[in-house]
Design an enzyme around this catalytic site. Sequence first.
Site: not given
Ligand code: TGC
Ligand code: FAD
Length: 392
Positions: A97, A137-138, A145, A287, A371-373
């Site tokens: 998936r 690549g993010l 995070s 149960q 995709e966000g913890t």
């Molecule tokens: P913040 O100041 O809140 O926001 C910055 C700008 O972004 C806008 N925004 C969004 N826009 C669209 N969709 C959303 N969900 C949005 N969330 C925020 C916001 O309005 C703002 O816009 P502007 O115009 O005012 O500049 O940003 P922050 O730096 O405080 O961070 C907020 C936080 C922590 C929620 C965010 O950075 C976050 O979601 N962190 C988690 C990181 C994450 O999810 N990484 C995922 C990497 S990819 C991945 O994991 C792929 S796995 C794929 C797989 O194998 O299935």
């Molecule tokens: P960290 O950000 O270091 O967090 C460590 C711990 O601290 C977590 O428990 C977190 O919840 C906590 N924490 C962090 N900040 C705060 C806060 N402000 N308040 C409270 N607690 C906090 N990324 C991509 O870009 N592309 C991909 O395709 C992709 N694929 C992935 C595939 C796998 C198998 C995995 C495991 C990860 C993948 N990721 C990808 C990365 C993933 O999105 C990150 O691992 C995730 O966003 C968390 O970042 P980190 O691992 O650096 O943890």
Amino acid sequence: MKKDNFESPDYYNIDDLLTEEQLLVRDATRQWVKRDLSPIIEDYAQKAEFPRQLLNGLAEIGAFGPYIPEDYGGAGLDQISYGLIMQEIERGDSGIRSTASVQSSLVMYPIFAYGSEEQKRKFLPKLASGELIGCFGLTEPDHGSNPGGMDTKFSDEGDHYLLNGAKLWISNAPFADIAVVWAKNEEGRIHGLIVERGMEGFSTPETHNKWSLRASATGELIFADVKVPKGNLLPGKSGLGAPLGCLDSARYGIAWGVIGAAMDCYHTALKYAGERMQFGKPIASFQLQQKKLAEMVTEITKAQLLAFRLGQLRNEGKATSAQISMAKRNNVDMALKIAREARQVLGAMGITGEYSIMRHMMNLESVITYEGTHDIHLLITGADITGIQAFK
Ligand code: TGC
Ligand code: FAD
């Protein structure tokens, strides 16, 4: 080869809410999973290898760009059909998936939403057919995070951009043909760039020794003075909101996907409990085991309703990012808890590869992080209801 006898729980007759097209899409995906994915997946997970032979099938069932318009090669389906496809694939394995999520929501979506017409015509049809595979690549070694802090940067060199930096934990990276990469320009503004395999200075080493998502290939993206043509910058949107907008779509897909993993664990535990005899009775008659099974189907039903309503909101263009965060967080947590409970119902057998539960459980440990913890999604809900950000 193991036979897949999965039967889906539908305690609240949710099928009655689905259109004929949604049911057809769901059933076609389910059949493909039973025929092509289930028989091989345990072996590939044990070998820690991505089954590349599934790519054509994923493209054929419409898993690459389900909601991208047909004009660009996508399947042109609605958001609930997209969710059902993710549910069925993750019923088989979260890693497969993941490949579909990344290709659809993190590669095709940004090109569709932020790309030029030329970029859309060049890349989308080939991504939809699986001729090209992409990655996103993010995340960086020092910025998970908090992607807004990223160090990867590019400079304008006149006729091209020069890209430097590194991304970590990137799904599909080791074999992807293209990467949608997020990097800062000289003013510190985040942009998306399409980096193509073969560009000098671009490498994608694989990350080994994972206990989770073993059938998915994860790797790094390394950029050492990579010359990126100017035509590869996504012109339609910049700033952190651009990559976060793609995450909305992928997180929505995960909220559905994990229901599939939970359903598979529940179905396996229910069947096993009916057959396994202890103290002269099936363990389903005790149960304590009924409590586990009853709570599982209750939580699955609640998650289905949450995902279905979110799908309706997405179809109407009304779903907020915070609503998506709530569903991603709740449903992944639900699936992980069910996997842990279901594993116990199977006793020692639950730890073996004879059953899918332990593989689902280990996979879901990644899904609750990427995709966000779990914590970050709670903070997104907290910020939404109080108006106060508690991230920083
Ligand atoms: P913040 O100041 O809140 O926001 C910055 C700008 O972004 C806008 N925004 C969004 N826009 C669209 N969709 C959303 N969900 C949005 N969330 C925020 C916001 O309005 C703002 O816009 P502007 O115009 O005012 O500049 O940003 P922050 O730096 O405080 O961070 C907020 C936080 C922590 C929620 C965010 O950075 C976050 O979601 N962190 C988690 C990181 C994450 O999810 N990484 C995922 C990497 S990819 C991945 O994991 C792929 S796995 C794929 C797989 O194998 O299935
Ligand atoms: P960290 O950000 O270091 O967090 C460590 C711990 O601290 C977590 O428990 C977190 O919840 C906590 N924490 C962090 N900040 C705060 C806060 N402000 N308040 C409270 N607690 C906090 N990324 C991509 O870009 N592309 C991909 O395709 C992709 N694929 C992935 C595939 C796998 C198998 C995995 C495991 C990860 C993948 N990721 C990808 C990365 C993933 O999105 C990150 O691992 C995730 O966003 C968390 O970042 P980190 O691992 O650096 O943890």
